[in-house]
Design an enzyme around this catalytic site. Structure first.
Site: not given
Ligand SMILES: *Cc1c(COP(=O)(O)O)cnc(C)c1O
Length: 422
Positions: A313, A340
């Protein structure tokens, strides 16, 4: 403010010892703070007969935390079979449990109705014939559509997948009555992390208006209305705290008006998650690497598998560095995990005290939708959870995930099929 000064004053002096004993990273929750918030909620709504909080299990699904909720007399709001199991494991049954699922499966209905049952909150009119045994009490989740605006996390009601549309509501209750329902509830959940209490007052007013309308049309009374969760907490230092007492005062007035006009009033239920536990948890991580390229990076020993909210968010979580005051020498850094994905960052371009390898960072307000949102992408494992108890003891309440946990679903009975077609 983010984490309370009371929690900080009790936690920070013992944090090096806790980190040395349990190792980092960990979420640590504050029993005293959770109890205080629970008490504050009960006191705020003391003049509203039958008021009850159903703790939203998904915020912090840990049995030790749920035992604290249960001891305070709260019920549980569940939305999956596993959450129902957790609630029942801490002794909640029947009306102590509200099942608020959406896109509900047959297996979830069975889980809800077996093992002592629960209050069934239906998300759609089409689910009625799919309820295995029609319970005496039925609740519907209401989606007001264009009648209300939502907020950024939960979205505009018109676009939200949840709930029964306004024009279907009378049919929904009538149909439930025809199937044997005799007692009724009305639920909604429109906002998340809402800091403006007036929005919540409007939500309760909306529920009471709808209860009056449906009640008149069908000649029924509502046992309860459930205003959902969504009460906000101040994640940022400049955020103003949610005005709980003002909410309770105005809402109590609305129920008194309803009672005067209709000769009865439903009970009010609430299903807060974040407000109950959010400020009472922190994620403690250790700085393990510093990297200087186009930006300064502080690498820590947890990744977004321990706290998804910033990546998901863009959420702000306040960070303090243990033993280094905010007004000392500082540097603008990104605080990153090892996953990653470039959004694996706990803070982006944040001014923090100069951080050295080995420093402990306290990432705040992780007590709700923190550990619980974790995941295993990239083979990242979720951290342990600790509880700072009332009596000052620090207790492990969930161990860290291990590689064996990660690999567990790869151990299974071999099985294959040869499709006959094609
Ligand atoms: C997530 C959720 C809650 C809790 O929301 P908070 O923002 O943590 O208060 C309550 N009810 C339902 C139906 C939910 O999905």
């Amino acid at each position: 403010m983010p984490m309370s000064s009371s929690y900080r004053d009790r936690l920070f002096p013992i944090l090096p010892e806790i980190a040395a004993n349990f190792g980092t990273p960990f979420h640590i929750y504050d029993e005293a703070g959770i109890r205080q918030t629970g008490l504050r909620l009960q006191q705020a709504f003391a003049d509203l007969p039958g008021f009850r909080e159903y703790f939203a299990v998904k915020a912090l699904p840990n049995p030790r935390i749920m035992e604290i909720m249960r001891a305070m007399g709260f019920g549980f709001d569940c939305s999956s079979a596993a959450e129902l199991t957790l609630a029942r494991q801490v002794g909640a049954h029947g009306d102590d449990v509200m099942f608020t699922s959406n896109n509900t499966s047959a297996a979830e209905f069975l889980a809800a109705q077996n093992n002592g049952g629960c209050l069934l909150n239906l998300d759609d009119i089409s689910l009625l014939p799919k309820v295995p045994r029609m319970p005496e009490t039925i609740c519907f989740r209401y989606n007001p559509g264009p009648r209300r605006s939502g907020n950024s996390i939960i979205g505009n009601p018109v676009e939200a997948k949840y709930g029964v549309a306004h024009h279907q509501l009378i049919d929904a209750y009538r149909s439930a009555m025809n199937r044997g329902a005799r007692r009724f509830g009305l639920h909604t959940m429109l906002a998340s992390n809402e800091l403006n209490y007036a929005y919540m007052v409007q939500t309760v007013q909306m529920l009471l208006d709808v209860a009056a309308w449906v009640g008149n049309e069908l000649g029924i009374r509502f046992d309860f209305v459930n205003m959902g969760g969504g009460l906000g907490i101040p994640y940022r230092p400049e955020d103003q705290p949610f005005k709980l007492e003002a909410l309770a005062r105005e809402v109590t007035g609305l129920f008194e008006d309803f009672g005067a006009r209709h000769g009865y009033a439903p009970r009010l239920y609430m299903e807060s998650g974040r407000f109950m536990t959010g400020p009472h948890g922190v994620l403690v991580v250790k700085a393990i690497n510093r990297k200087e390229i186009y930006r300064h990076y502080i690498g820590v020993d947890a990744s977004m598998s321990a706290l998804m909210r910033p990546a998901m968010y863009g959420a702000y979580h306040h960070i303090e560095v243990l033993g280094k005051p905010a007004d000392g020498p500082s540097q603008v850094v990104d605080v990153v995990g090892s996953l990653c994905e470039n959004n694996d960052k706990f803070a982006i371009q944040r001014e923090l005290p100069q951080i050295a390898e080995g420093d402990l960072l306290v990432i705040q307000d992780t007590g709700a939708h923190g550990h619980a949102m974790g995941f295993n992408y990239n083979g990242k494992l979720r951290p342990q959870e600790l509880l700072l108890r009332d009596d000052g003891i620090v207790e492990l309440i969930r161990r860290a995930e291990t590689e064996a946990d990660y690999l567990a679903t790869l151990r299974f009975e071999p099985r294959q099929m040869a499709p006959k077609r094609g």
